[in-house]
Write an enzyme that holds these catalytic residues in place. Structure first.
Site, PDB file in Angstrom:
ATOM      1  N   SER A   1       0.778  -1.178  -0.130  1.00  0.00           N
ATOM      2  CA  SER A   1       0.063  -0.202   0.069  1.00  0.00           C
ATOM      3  C   SER A   1       0.819   1.472   0.039  1.00  0.00           C
ATOM      4  O   SER A   1       0.460   2.149   0.634  1.00  0.00           O
ATOM      5  CB  SER A   1      -1.026  -0.127   1.278  1.00  0.00           C
TER       6      SER A   1
ATOM      7  N   LYS B   1       2.343   2.192  -5.270  1.00  0.00           N
ATOM      8  CA  LYS B   1       3.186   1.879  -6.457  1.00  0.00           C
ATOM      9  C   LYS B   1       2.461   2.138  -7.640  1.00  0.00           C
ATOM     10  O   LYS B   1       3.116   2.746  -8.653  1.00  0.00           O
ATOM     11  CB  LYS B   1       3.347   0.220  -6.376  1.00  0.00           C
ATOM     12  N   GLY B   2       1.112   1.940  -7.525  1.00  0.00           N
ATOM     13  CA  GLY B   2       0.348   1.974  -8.915  1.00  0.00           C
ATOM     14  C   GLY B   2       0.196   3.570  -9.332  1.00  0.00           C
ATOM     15  O   GLY B   2       0.427   4.036 -10.541  1.00  0.00           O
TER      16      GLY B   2
ATOM     17  N   ASP C   1       8.543 -11.259  -0.398  1.00  0.00           N
ATOM     18  CA  ASP C   1       7.445 -12.287  -0.229  1.00  0.00           C
ATOM     19  C   ASP C   1       7.874 -13.396  -1.160  1.00  0.00           C
ATOM     20  O   ASP C   1       8.534 -13.397  -2.075  1.00  0.00           O
ATOM     21  CB  ASP C   1       6.304 -11.581  -0.781  1.00  0.00           C
TER      22      ASP C   1
ATOM     23  N   SER D   1      14.501   0.339   4.384  1.00  0.00           N
ATOM     24  CA  SER D   1      14.634   0.397   3.061  1.00  0.00           C
ATOM     25  C   SER D   1      16.297  -0.299   2.551  1.00  0.00           C
ATOM     26  O   SER D   1      16.391  -0.903   1.627  1.00  0.00           O
ATOM     27  CB  SER D   1      14.742   1.774   2.449  1.00  0.00           C
TER      28      SER D   1
ATOM     29  N   CYS E   1     -25.309  -0.373 -13.491  1.00  0.00           N
ATOM     30  CA  CYS E   1     -25.381  -1.788 -13.542  1.00  0.00           C
ATOM     31  C   CYS E   1     -26.667  -2.401 -12.554  1.00  0.00           C
ATOM     32  O   CYS E   1     -27.688  -2.124 -12.766  1.00  0.00           O
ATOM     33  CB  CYS E   1     -24.012  -2.372 -13.418  1.00  0.00           C
ATOM     34  N   LEU E   2     -25.957  -2.981 -11.321  1.00  0.00           N
ATOM     35  CA  LEU E   2     -27.100  -3.393 -10.285  1.00  0.00           C
ATOM     36  C   LEU E   2     -28.030  -1.807  -9.957  1.00  0.00           C
ATOM     37  O   LEU E   2     -28.874  -2.160  -9.744  1.00  0.00           O
ATOM     38  CB  LEU E   2     -26.289  -4.122  -9.223  1.00  0.00           C
TER      39      LEU E   2
ATOM     40  N   GLU F   1     -31.768 -13.033  -9.944  1.00  0.00           N
ATOM     41  CA  GLU F   1     -30.434 -13.204  -9.274  1.00  0.00           C
ATOM     42  C   GLU F   1     -30.871 -13.320  -7.921  1.00  0.00           C
ATOM     43  O   GLU F   1     -30.257 -14.032  -6.883  1.00  0.00           O
ATOM     44  CB  GLU F   1     -29.581 -11.969  -9.469  1.00  0.00           C
TER      45      GLU F   1
ATOM     46  N   ARG G   1     -24.372 -10.143 -15.777  1.00  0.00           N
ATOM     47  CA  ARG G   1     -24.744 -11.798 -16.134  1.00  0.00           C
ATOM     48  C   ARG G   1     -26.602 -11.338 -16.422  1.00  0.00           C
ATOM     49  O   ARG G   1     -26.884 -12.151 -16.986  1.00  0.00           O
ATOM     50  CB  ARG G   1     -24.872 -12.728 -15.056  1.00  0.00           C
TER      51      ARG G   1
ATOM     52  N   HIS H   1     -20.831   0.191 -17.138  1.00  0.00           N
ATOM     53  CA  HIS H   1     -19.891   0.818 -16.234  1.00  0.00           C
ATOM     54  C   HIS H   1     -19.439   2.270 -16.557  1.00  0.00           C
ATOM     55  O   HIS H   1     -18.319   2.058 -16.836  1.00  0.00           O
ATOM     56  CB  HIS H   1     -19.081   0.203 -15.442  1.00  0.00           C
TER      57      HIS H   1
ATOM     58  N   GLU I   1     -18.348   4.556 -15.245  1.00  0.00           N
ATOM     59  CA  GLU I   1     -16.917   5.214 -14.333  1.00  0.00           C
ATOM     60  C   GLU I   1     -15.852   4.570 -14.963  1.00  0.00           C
ATOM     61  O   GLU I   1     -14.614   5.341 -14.657  1.00  0.00           O
ATOM     62  CB  GLU I   1     -17.081   4.474 -12.945  1.00  0.00           C
TER      63      GLU I   1
HETATM   64  N1  GLN Z   1     -25.195  -8.751 -10.272  1.00  0.00           N
HETATM   65  C1  GLN Z   1     -25.748  -7.852 -11.419  1.00  0.00           C
HETATM   66  C2  GLN Z   1     -25.533  -8.987 -12.777  1.00  0.00           C
HETATM   67  O1  GLN Z   1     -24.681  -9.847 -12.715  1.00  0.00           O
HETATM   68  C3  GLN Z   1     -25.128  -6.700 -11.665  1.00  0.00           C
HETATM   69  C4  GLN Z   1     -23.710  -6.795 -11.848  1.00  0.00           C
HETATM   70  C5  GLN Z   1     -22.947  -5.496 -11.777  1.00  0.00           C
HETATM   71  O2  GLN Z   1     -23.570  -4.572 -10.906  1.00  0.00           O
HETATM   72  N2  GLN Z   1     -21.888  -5.207 -12.267  1.00  0.00           N
HETATM   73  O3  GLN Z   1     -26.083  -8.629 -13.721  1.00  0.00           O
END
Ligand code: GLN
Length: 539
Positions: A14, A17-18, A147, A191, A383-384, A407, A464, A509, A511
Site C-alpha cells: 500500500s 506503487k500504482g 514475499d 529500505s 449496472c445493479l 439473481e 450476467r 459501467h 465510471e
Molecule cells: N449482479 C448483476 C448482474 O450480474 C449486476 C452486476 C454489476 O452491477 N456489475 O447482472
C-alpha cells in the site's frame, strides 16, 4: 526496441506503487514517449473477478473485457493509456496457461518447473507489452520484496533485464522511510534491508523512490545512496501529497524522475511542458462550488471498492469547478431502518447506486431509489443500480409487489431482471460474464444522447443479468423510457424517467471511462443536476 522499466515495492504494501507507476507513465507520455503499462500480481486467483471488494477493492474492467486490479484504473486515468488483457497477469493466470499446455502435451518429456517454465511464461507476459510503436513498457510487480510468492516474478524480471541489457531495462524500487514519532527520526534501515533482499536475488535497483511523511534531509539521502548502491541523484523523495493524488506527477517531475529514467535508458528526453497540467491542477485544488452525492452501496465506506465511481464523481466536479462530497451510505442501514431513509438521504443533492452482486442490501438500494424518484433527487444507477431502479419501478409504479431480479429471487412471478439467454447453463464463475466494451445506440431524443452529444456510444460491461425484454412494453407504457439499447435492439442498456430532473440507469459501467481531464457525460449530468438542486435550496 521497447525499453522496459520494472517497479518493485519494499518494506510494506500500500505504498502507492500504482500511482507512482501511473505518474511516471504520464510524465514519459508528456515527453513524447509511447508508453504501455502492466501490473503483475502474485496471488493465485486467475484474475480478481471472483474476489470480494473487501479483499481487493474494485475490479477494473478494460475495453477488451479483462477483469483487473484497480491499479489499472490509475494507469488509464493518469496516463490516459488504454489497458488490455496484457496489462494484468496473476500467478494464477500464468500457472493456468502453463498447466493447460502441460496437459495438452506441450512439454512432453520434460519436467515442468518454476525455473525455467514459470519464469519463461512470466517473461512472455512482460514481452506482451512490447510493440514496434511502444517506446517504454512499465511493469509494476505486486507484493513486497521478500514475499515468497513474488519471487518468480522478480527472478523473471532479473532474467529479462539481463537478456535485454541494462540500458534497455531498469529497476525502480519504491520503499518506505518510516518516521518514528517517539524518536522524532526518519529511519532508512528498512529500505536498506529491502534493497539487500533484491540484491540477494540479483536485482540492483537503479532508482529508489522513497515514500515519507516528512521531508528527508541530505544525511538520509547520503545513507540510502551509499548503502543501497544507488546514485545520490537517483534517490527520489515521494512525500505524502497535501491535497490531491494528481500532485504526485509534479513532485516527481520536480526531482526529474522522468529525465533520469530516459537518461538511464539512453533515450531522447524530448521536452516537458507541464504548464497546462499545473493550470488544470490549480482548478482541481480550488473549486468554487460544492454539492453532496450519496453513494448507496454495500461497501460504501471502503473507498477502494468504488474507486472508479468516486474518481468519476471527482472528475465531474473538476469539470464544473465543484467539490463533490461523497456521502457513503450502507444500503443495509437503510434496509434495517427504513424509517430513517429520508433523514439519511436528505443531506444529498444526488443519489448514486453503484454496481454489485448478491442480495445483501438490495432492498436498501431500492428504498433509496424510491426516495430519489418520489422526491425529484437526481439519480444515477449503474449496472445493479439500474437493475434496482427497474425493480423499484415495477414494484411501486406497476404494483408488481414481488418484482425482482432472478439473481435474488428465482421464484418471482415478475422477473423484470433476468439472466441473459447466453448466460444460461454456464456453471463457472470466473471470466464468464458479459465483459468489456459493447456498442450501445441511444435514442436521439433521450437525455443521455444529449449529454453524450452522440447516439452511438461504446461502454464497458460486467454483468450476467439484464432488463427482461418480456416486461419492456409494460414498463414503457408505465412511463419508464428506454433511452438506449444494443444496436440490435435486444438488450436494454439505458433507462430514463423523462418527467424527473435527472433519473438515469445504465447497464454498463461509465465510471471506467471517466478521465480527470475528460469527465464522463453521465457523471457530468448528475453533478450538474445536483448543483442545480443545491443552488435552488441554498439560494
Ligand atoms: N449482479 C448483476 C448482474 O450480474 C449486476 C452486476 C454489476 O452491477 N456489475 O447482472
Amino acid at each position: 526496441m521497447t525499453a522496459h522499466i520494472f517497479i518493485t515495492g519494499g518494506v510494506v504494501s500500500s505504498l502507492g506503487k500504482g500511482i507512482t507507476a501511473a505518474s511516471l507513465a504520464f510524465l514519459l507520455k508528456q515527453r513524447g514517449c509511447k508508453v504501455a503499462i502492466q501490473k503483475l500480481d502474485p496471488y493465485l486467483n486467475v484474475d480478481p473477478g471472483t474476489m470480494s471488494p473487501f479483499q481487493h477493492g474494485e475490479v477494473f474492467v478494460t475495453d477488451d473485457g479483462a477483469e483487473t486490479d484497480l491499479d489499472l484504473g490509475h494507469y488509464e486515468r493518469f496516463a490516459e493509456v488504454n489497458c488490455t488483457q496484457a496489462s494484468n497477469y496473476t500467478s494464477g493466470r500464468i500457472y493456468s496457461t502453463l498447466l493447460e499446455r502441460e496437459r495438452a502435451g506441450g512439454y512432453l518429456g520434460a519436467t515442468v518447473q518454476v525455473i525455467p517454465h514459470v519464469t519463461n511464461e512470466i517473461k512472455a507476459a512482460m514481452q506482451a507489452l512490447h510493440a514496434p510503436d511502444i517506446d517504454v513498457a512499465i511493469t509494476e510487480i505486486g507484493g513486497t520484496a521478500g514475499d515468497i510468492e513474488s519471487l518468480p516474478f522478480l527472478e523473471a524480471a532479473r532474467q529479462f533485464a539481463f537478456e535485454a541489457g541494462r540500458d534497455h531495462a531498469i529497476f525502480i524500487h519504491l520503499t518506505l522511510i518510516p518516521y518514528l514519532r517517539a524518536a522524532q527520526e526518519l529511519k532508512t534501515k528498512p529500505s536498506q534491508h529491502s534493497v539487500a533482499i533484491l540484491r540477494n536475488i540479483g536485482i540492483t535497483p537503479d532508482i529508489l523512490v522513497c515514500r515519507t511523511e516528512i521531508p528527508m534531509d541530505s544525511g538520509h539521502i547520503d545513507k540510502l545512496a551509499l548503502f543501497c548502491n544507488v546514485q545520490r541523484e537517483l534517490v527520489i523523495e515521494e512525500l505524502d501529497v497535501q491535497h490531491s493524488i494528481y500532485e504526485v506527477p509534479l513532485e516527481l517531475a520536480r526531482q526529474k524522475l522522468d529525465l533520469h529514467v530516459l537518461k538511464l535508458l539512453n533515450m531522447d528526453p524530448g521536452t516537458l511542458n507541464l504548464a497546462p497540467y499545473r493550470k488544470w491542477l490549480d482548478g482541481v485544488l480550488n473549486p468554487r462550488y460544492n454539492c453532496t452525492v450519496a453513494v448507496v452501496g454495500k461497501y460504501s465506506k471502503l473507498r477502494d471498492a468504488y474507486k472508479s465511481i468516486y474518481e468519476a464523481l471527482d472528475h465531474a466536479g473538476i469539470a464544473s469547478e465543484t467539490k463533490v462530497k461523497v456521502l457513503p451510505v450502507e444500503a443495509e442501514d437503510l434496509e434495517n431502518h427504513p424509517e430513517l431513509t429520508a433523514d439519511i438521504l436528505k443531506q444529498a443533492d444526488a443519489i448514486l447506486v453503484p454496481g454489485g452482486f448478491g442480495n445483501r442490501g438490495v432492498n436498501g438500494k431500492i428504498q433509496a431509489i424510491e426516495y430519489a424518484r418520489n422526491n425529484q433527487i437526481p439519480f444515477l444507477g449503474i449496472c445493479l443500480g439500474m437493475q434496482c431502479a427497474v425493480i423499484e419501478y415495477a414494484r411501486n409504479v406497476l404494483r408488481h409487489e414481488d418484482a425482482d431480479s432472478s439473481e435474488f429471487n428465482p421464484q418471482t412471478t415478475h422477473a423484470v431482471i433476468d439472466l441473459m439467454p447466453e448466460q444460461r447453463g454456464i456453471d463457472r464463475m470466473g471470466g464468464t460474464m458479459r465483459l468489456g466494451a459493447y456498442p450501445c445506440r441511444l435514442n436521439p431524443s433521450s437525455i443521455s444522447a444529449n449529454l453524450y452529444g452522440t447516439e452511438n456510444i461504446s461502454e464497458r460491461h460486467r454483468h450476467r443479468y439484464e432488463f427482461n425484454p418480456e416486461f419492456r412494453e409494460k414498463m414503457e407504457k408505465a412511463g419508464m423510457y428506454i433511452a438506449g439499447t444494443s444496436p440490435d435492439n435486444r438488450l436494454v442498456e439505458v433507462v430514463e424517467l423523462p418527467e424527473h430532473p435527472y433519473f438515469i440507469g445504465c447497464q454498463f459501467h461509465p465510471e471506467f471511462k471517466s478521465r480527470p481531464r475528460n469527465a464522463h457525460p453521465l457523471f457530468k449530468g448528475l453533478v450538474a443536476a445536483a448543483l442545480k438542486k443545491h443552488r435552488r435550496e441554498n439560494a
